[in-house]
Design a protein around this motif. Structure first.
Motif, short mmCIF file in Angstrom:
data_model
loop_
_atom_site.label_atom_id
_atom_site.label_comp_id
_atom_site.label_asym_id
_atom_site.label_seq_id
_atom_site.Cartn_x
_atom_site.Cartn_y
_atom_site.Cartn_z
N LYS A 207 22.57 130.72 78.45
CA LYS A 207 21.79 131.78 79.11
C LYS A 207 20.50 132.17 78.40
O LYS A 207 19.53 132.58 79.04
CB LYS A 207 22.66 133.03 79.27
N CYS B 114 17.96 129.74 79.92
CA CYS B 114 17.73 129.79 81.38
C CYS B 114 16.48 130.59 81.72
O CYS B 114 16.26 131.67 81.18
CB CYS B 114 18.96 130.42 82.06
N SER C 133 15.79 131.37 84.98
CA SER C 133 16.06 131.99 86.29
C SER C 133 15.32 131.33 87.44
O SER C 133 14.92 132.02 88.39
CB SER C 133 15.72 133.49 86.26
N GLY D 63 16.50 129.36 89.65
CA GLY D 63 17.33 129.39 90.85
C GLY D 63 17.77 128.04 91.39
O GLY D 63 18.50 127.96 92.36
N CYS E 291 19.82 125.65 90.28
CA CYS E 291 21.27 125.36 90.26
C CYS E 291 22.01 126.21 91.28
O CYS E 291 22.93 125.73 91.95
CB CYS E 291 21.84 125.56 88.85
N VAL E 292 21.60 127.45 91.41
CA VAL E 292 22.25 128.37 92.36
C VAL E 292 22.02 127.89 93.80
O VAL E 292 22.89 127.99 94.65
CB VAL E 292 21.72 129.80 92.17
N PHE F 84 27.54 127.92 90.74
CA PHE F 84 26.61 128.76 89.97
C PHE F 84 26.24 130.02 90.73
O PHE F 84 26.14 130.02 91.96
CB PHE F 84 25.32 127.98 89.66
N ARG F 85 25.99 131.09 90.01
CA ARG F 85 25.47 132.32 90.59
C ARG F 85 24.62 133.01 89.53
O ARG F 85 24.64 132.64 88.36
CB ARG F 85 26.61 133.24 91.02
N PHE F 86 23.87 134.03 89.96
CA PHE F 86 23.11 134.82 89.01
C PHE F 86 23.95 135.98 88.51
O PHE F 86 24.69 136.60 89.28
CB PHE F 86 21.83 135.36 89.65
N ALA G 216 21.50 132.46 85.28
CA ALA G 216 22.55 131.66 85.94
C ALA G 216 23.81 131.66 85.10
O ALA G 216 23.78 131.72 83.87
CB ALA G 216 22.05 130.24 86.15
N GLU G 217 24.96 131.59 85.81
CA GLU G 217 26.24 131.46 85.13
C GLU G 217 27.17 130.64 86.00
O GLU G 217 26.98 130.52 87.21
CB GLU G 217 26.85 132.83 84.82
N CYS H 183 17.99 120.83 86.18
CA CYS H 183 17.60 122.08 85.51
C CYS H 183 16.35 121.81 84.66
O CYS H 183 16.37 120.96 83.79
CB CYS H 183 18.75 122.59 84.63
#
Ligand code: SF4
Length: 62
Positions: free
Chosen positions: A9, A12, A14, A16, A18-19, A26-28, A34-35, A54
């Motif tokens: 993290k 990252c 942000s 987006g 991967c999400v 993956f989510r924010f 992202a996580e 990524c």
């Protein structure tokens, strides 16, 4: 058995990607980073696509 998958993290940015690519995995988080919330949510090849695209290479298989 699913492999350990995580986002570094502090790296990252942000973006987006991967999400968007694998929303089943993956989510924010609350900080907009992202996580991984379900490492078994998609096929490994699909997840690998997110790992490979990524821009800062911060998604890792543990
Ligand atoms: S693709 Fe990488 S940089 Fe972009 S949101 Fe996902 S983990 Fe963060």
């Amino acid at each position: 058995m699913s492999r350990n998958l995580y986002v570094e993290k502090d790296v990252c940015i942000s973006c987006g990607l991967c999400v968007e690519t694998v929303p089943e995995v993956f989510r924010f988080d609350d900080d907009n980073l992202a996580e991984v919330y379900d490492p078994a949510g998609a096929a490994e090849e699909k997840i690998q696509e997110a790992v490979d695209t990524c821009p800062v290479s911060c998604i890792h298989w543990g």
